[in-house]
Design an enzyme around this catalytic site. Structure first.
Site, PDB file in Angstrom:
ATOM      1  N   GLU A 188       0.805  -1.223   0.000  1.00  0.00           N
ATOM      2  CA  GLU A 188       0.000   0.000   0.000  1.00  0.00           C
ATOM      3  C   GLU A 188       0.838   1.273   0.000  1.00  0.00           C
ATOM      4  O   GLU A 188       0.534   2.233  -0.709  1.00  0.00           O
ATOM      5  CB  GLU A 188      -0.945   0.001   1.204  1.00  0.00           C
ATOM      6  CG  GLU A 188      -2.180  -0.861   1.035  1.00  0.00           C
ATOM      7  CD  GLU A 188      -1.922  -2.335   1.257  1.00  0.00           C
ATOM      8  OE1 GLU A 188      -2.828  -3.148   1.009  1.00  0.00           O
ATOM      9  OE2 GLU A 188      -0.799  -2.675   1.703  1.00  0.00           O
TER      10      GLU A 188
ATOM     11  N   HIS B 123     -10.278  -5.171   9.993  1.00  0.00           N
ATOM     12  CA  HIS B 123     -10.854  -4.873   8.691  1.00  0.00           C
ATOM     13  C   HIS B 123     -12.153  -4.073   8.815  1.00  0.00           C
ATOM     14  O   HIS B 123     -12.923  -3.990   7.870  1.00  0.00           O
ATOM     15  CB  HIS B 123     -11.153  -6.175   7.924  1.00  0.00           C
ATOM     16  CG  HIS B 123      -9.949  -6.996   7.614  1.00  0.00           C
ATOM     17  ND1 HIS B 123      -9.311  -7.741   8.581  1.00  0.00           N
ATOM     18  CD2 HIS B 123      -9.267  -7.196   6.468  1.00  0.00           C
ATOM     19  CE1 HIS B 123      -8.285  -8.378   8.021  1.00  0.00           C
ATOM     20  NE2 HIS B 123      -8.230  -8.062   6.752  1.00  0.00           N
TER      21      HIS B 123
END
Length: 324
Positions: free
Chosen positions: A60, A129
């Site tokens: 990322e 998450h």
């Protein structure tokens, strides 16, 4: 107008903007060969090729930095985070570079980039998450933050976000991707920073955004049977916030409940509540009440997950308490 799913509305927005502007491209994990983790980019690799629909490694920080650099040189990247929790790995790129580059370069470098993906809870994906990021990134000057609640808004706002010259965080709910709604076949844009009155009422104002709007609409419909007229506002854009719309409503109803999926302490509801106090204090007949996720990491167990999250019952209870 045809009814389509939220994921299709998002796909249409990206596809139309790639057709309109050759500088627009998409990158992220599994966006190409796998058609996107949530099938937002389904079929786009075949149409646009690997130079504009780009699979990345699980890095990322790397692909976010690459995209920011591309935006600084005139391209318009759309970065997909499979979960906005994963943006924390790239936080330095987003916070130190994307949000600040225009200021630090004295206007020489614009950063026209959209970071989009799942924000908040899904179904049993646990705490790593499930975090809502808008309050964290909302504290950073330079970001536009958008959180649509339906397919129509999702398409119009994403197209506007892609055309904007500022870094945009476009927050979606995984649990809404299958939701259907009417979406025009012709081109349209929705102005960034403008909220929407979803349901008119005169007794109390209910303010929310993203997935929580589903519960707010249900709560308002339920209370209407008891004669309580709830005005429901979808802010659509978290930052900039359409405070004039909220203030006008609160001055009419004299009461307000703010609902967000994020946590109670230092959340978006805290900011909205303070601004209501600042602009509407003399009009309030009761304190502003908030309905938020409880102050705990998201559990995995279904029953605990349900107890942690805001829901219709908690919203109805908050409205009744405010109406006393």
């Amino acid at each position: 107008m045809p009814e389509i799913e939220m994921r299709e509305a998002l796909r249409q927005a990206i596809d139309e903007e790639m057709t309109r502007d050759e500088k627009v491209f998409v990158l992220g994990e599994e966006v190409a060969e796998y058609n996107g983790a949530y099938k937002i980019t389904k079929g786009m690799l075949e149409k646009w090729g690997p130079e504009r629909i780009c699979d990345t490694p699980i890095t990322e920080a790397g692909f976010s930095g690459l995209a920011i650099g591309a935006a600084m040189t005139g391209l318009r990247p759309i970065v997909e985070f499979m979960s906005f929790n994963f943006s924390f790995v790239a936080a330095d790129q987003l916070i130190s570079n994307a949000s600040k580059m225009y200021y630090m370069s004295n206007g020489r470098f614009q950063v026209p980039i959209v970071f989009r993906g799942c924000n908040g809870a899904a179904a049993q994906v646990s705490c790593q998450h499930s975090h809502c990021v808008e309050a964290l990134y909302g504290n950073i000057p330079g970001f536009i933050i958008i959180a649509p609640s339906n397919p129509y808004d999702a398409k119009g706002l994403l197209k506007a976000a892609i055309r904007d010259n500022n870094p945009v965080l476009f927050l979606e709910s995984e649990l809404q991707y299958g939701n259907k709604g009417e979406v025009p076949e012709g081109e349209y844009l929705i102005e960034i920073g403008k909220g929407k009155i979803v349901r008119e009422g005169s007794d109390i104002t209910l303010v929310s955004y993203s997935r929580m709007m589903d519960f707010c609409i249900e709560a308002a419909a339920h209370l209407a049977k008891e004669g309580i007229k709830v005005e429901v506002i979808d802010i659509r854009t978290v930052k900039p916030l359409d405070m004039p719309m909220i203030a006008t409503s609160v001055k009419k109803t004299n009461r307000c409940v703010v609902v967000e999926e994020g946590h109670l302490f230092a959340g978006i509801g805290s900011e909205i509540g303070f601004q209501i106090m600042e602009h509407c204090f003399d009009f309030l007949d009761a304190p502003v009440k908030r309905v938020c996720q409880r102050e705990t990491p998201m559990p995995y167990a279904k029953n605990l997950e349900a107890e942690t999250m805001p829901n219709r019952r908690r919203i109805i209870d908050a409205i009744r308490e405010t109406m006393k």
